[in-house]
Scaffold this active site. Structure first.
Site, PDB file in Angstrom:
ATOM      1  N   TYR A 188      12.710   6.494  12.176  1.00 13.12           N
ATOM      2  CA  TYR A 188      13.142   6.435  10.777  1.00 13.12           C
ATOM      3  C   TYR A 188      12.358   5.377  10.005  1.00 13.12           C
ATOM      4  O   TYR A 188      12.299   5.407   8.779  1.00 13.12           O
ATOM      5  CB  TYR A 188      14.639   6.103  10.681  1.00 13.12           C
ATOM      6  CG  TYR A 188      15.516   7.202  11.212  1.00 13.12           C
ATOM      7  CD1 TYR A 188      15.993   8.195  10.363  1.00 13.12           C
ATOM      8  CD2 TYR A 188      15.862   7.256  12.568  1.00 13.12           C
ATOM      9  CE1 TYR A 188      16.793   9.217  10.847  1.00 13.12           C
ATOM     10  CE2 TYR A 188      16.646   8.275  13.062  1.00 13.12           C
ATOM     11  CZ  TYR A 188      17.120   9.256  12.200  1.00 13.12           C
ATOM     12  OH  TYR A 188      17.895  10.263  12.676  1.00 13.12           O
ATOM     13  N   ASN A 189      11.810   4.414  10.726  1.00 14.03           N
ATOM     14  CA  ASN A 189      11.060   3.336  10.082  1.00 14.03           C
ATOM     15  C   ASN A 189       9.567   3.423  10.398  1.00 14.03           C
ATOM     16  O   ASN A 189       8.863   2.410  10.423  1.00 14.03           O
ATOM     17  CB  ASN A 189      11.623   1.970  10.490  1.00 14.03           C
ATOM     18  CG  ASN A 189      12.810   1.575   9.613  1.00 14.03           C
ATOM     19  OD1 ASN A 189      12.897   1.992   8.455  1.00 14.03           O
ATOM     20  ND2 ASN A 189      13.721   0.799  10.163  1.00 14.03           N
ATOM     21  N   ASP A 221       9.356  -1.600   7.072  1.00 16.20           N
ATOM     22  CA  ASP A 221      10.715  -2.143   7.012  1.00 16.20           C
ATOM     23  C   ASP A 221      10.945  -3.331   7.957  1.00 16.20           C
ATOM     24  O   ASP A 221      11.568  -3.195   9.009  1.00 16.20           O
ATOM     25  CB  ASP A 221      11.705  -1.004   7.326  1.00 16.20           C
ATOM     26  CG  ASP A 221      13.080  -1.284   6.769  1.00 16.20           C
ATOM     27  OD1 ASP A 221      13.241  -2.272   6.061  1.00 16.20           O
ATOM     28  OD2 ASP A 221      13.996  -0.484   7.065  1.00 16.20           O
ATOM     29  N   GLU A 248       0.865  -1.185   0.000  1.00 14.39           N
ATOM     30  CA  GLU A 248       0.000   0.000   0.000  1.00 14.39           C
ATOM     31  C   GLU A 248       0.900   1.233   0.000  1.00 14.39           C
ATOM     32  O   GLU A 248       1.866   1.294   0.768  1.00 14.39           O
ATOM     33  CB  GLU A 248      -0.839  -0.035   1.290  1.00 14.39           C
ATOM     34  CG  GLU A 248      -1.633   1.211   1.572  1.00 14.39           C
ATOM     35  CD  GLU A 248      -2.336   1.128   2.929  1.00 14.39           C
ATOM     36  OE1 GLU A 248      -2.201   0.122   3.652  1.00 14.39           O
ATOM     37  OE2 GLU A 248      -3.015   2.110   3.263  1.00 14.39           O
ATOM     38  N   LEU A 249       0.623   2.191  -0.877  1.00 12.90           N
ATOM     39  CA  LEU A 249       1.418   3.419  -0.896  1.00 12.90           C
ATOM     40  C   LEU A 249       0.936   4.350   0.209  1.00 12.90           C
ATOM     41  O   LEU A 249      -0.255   4.654   0.294  1.00 12.90           O
ATOM     42  CB  LEU A 249       1.283   4.138  -2.243  1.00 12.90           C
ATOM     43  CG  LEU A 249       2.076   5.445  -2.334  1.00 12.90           C
ATOM     44  CD1 LEU A 249       3.563   5.168  -2.574  1.00 12.90           C
ATOM     45  CD2 LEU A 249       1.548   6.350  -3.428  1.00 12.90           C
ATOM     46  N   ASP A 304      14.232  -3.164  14.351  1.00 18.34           N
ATOM     47  CA  ASP A 304      14.867  -1.928  13.868  1.00 18.34           C
ATOM     48  C   ASP A 304      13.847  -0.793  13.959  1.00 18.34           C
ATOM     49  O   ASP A 304      13.766   0.065  13.079  1.00 18.34           O
ATOM     50  CB  ASP A 304      15.343  -2.121  12.424  1.00 18.34           C
ATOM     51  CG  ASP A 304      16.258  -0.993  11.947  1.00 18.34           C
ATOM     52  OD1 ASP A 304      16.829  -0.273  12.792  1.00 18.34           O
ATOM     53  OD2 ASP A 304      16.391  -0.803  10.723  1.00 18.34           O
TER      54      ASP A 304
END
Ligand SMILES: Nc1ncnc2c1ncn2[C@@H]1O[C@H](COP(=O)(O)OP(=O)(O)OP(=O)(O)O)[C@@H](O)[C@H]1O
Ligand SMILES: [Mg+2]
Length: 229
Positions: free
Chosen positions: A172-173, A185, A123-124, A168
């Protein structure tokens, strides 16, 4: 790009039409593009060649993971072409599998749509004008931060209850889209049943999240941790 052609050919064989639109981010391990899949606007994450990819950083995550055949395990251990291919395939398959499992369970993550070769169609988070920002680049109001923090914790708890640690997790993710934090991610995600240090990774993930949200709200780390006991 040769990589594209293999994916496009394979998609065609499976009865799909794919049109790559534009680059969102290109990195060492993977590149992300916006694309049309059967006319639907999606994100496609394409992993780079195993030959070009550095695996050194990924090894701690694979502790406790086993390969079905001794020959496969040896190949991975040796790091030859076959081994690297095997290891990459297992990362991509794992990422897609994780995404499906977590999305179904209600975690706030992009919907996984299709896995072809070394490409994941997701999914964008964005539309035809803007692409979602990472949480690290987003300034939240107190109210937004309270809701976003609860959402990230809820998703992380869904992972944990399914025996998975992201491994992680950080601002940032996480992508901020329509006032919701989407966790992305997953190739390094950890299987709690087989990984000896799953708890260490969980605490690190939680610490990263707490550290970010403390910029906007007061957070008690011990209280957060106690929810996972
Ligand atoms: N579903 C998505 N919708 C919109 N953008 C996305 C999506 N997935 C990934 N991106 C964009 O691509 C970037 C990289 O994605 P991701 O973190 O999954 O790959 P990565 O190879 O681990 O990259 P990095 O090393 O930057 O973490 C994200 O920071 C985000 O900007
Ligand atoms: Mg990333």
């Amino acid at each position: 790009m040769e990589e594209f052609q293999i994916i496009l050919d394979c998609a065609k064989k499976l009865g799909h039409t794919v049109e790559i639109l534009s680059s969102i981010k290109s990195g060492k391990e993977a590149s992300v593009f916006s694309a049309l899949l059967d006319g639907r606007l999606v994100a496609v994450k394409i992993y780079t060649n195993p030959e070009e990819r550095a695996f050194q950083n990924s090894n701690p995550y694979l502790a406790g993971k086993f390969y079905k055949r001794a020959s496969e395990e040896r190949a991975v251990g040796k790091g030859n072409t076959f081994g690297r291919r095997l290891k990459q395939d297992s990362w991509i398959t794992r990422e897609f599998f994780m995404l499906q499992k977590l999305h179904k369970a209600g975690a706030v993550i992009p919907e996984p749509i299709l896995h072809i070769e070394n490409a994941l169609f997701l999914e964008l988070l964005g539309d035809d004008e803007v692409i979602a920002n990472r949480l690290i680049d987003t300034v939240l109001s107190g109210e937004e931060a309270v809701l976003a923090f609860q959402s990230v914790l809820k998703s992380t708890k869904i992972f944990w209850d399914l025996g998975i640690v992201h491994g992680d997790l950080s601002p940032y993710n996480i992508l901020w889209w329509k006032s919701q934090p989407y966790i992305i991610d997953f190739p390094q995600a950890i299987d709690v049943r087989t990984h000896p240090d799953a708890r260490v990774f969980l605490e690190r993930d939680l610490k990263n999240i707490v550290k970010y949200f403390r910029k906007f709200i007061t957070v008690d780390f011990e209280e957060v941790l106690s929810r996972f006991l």
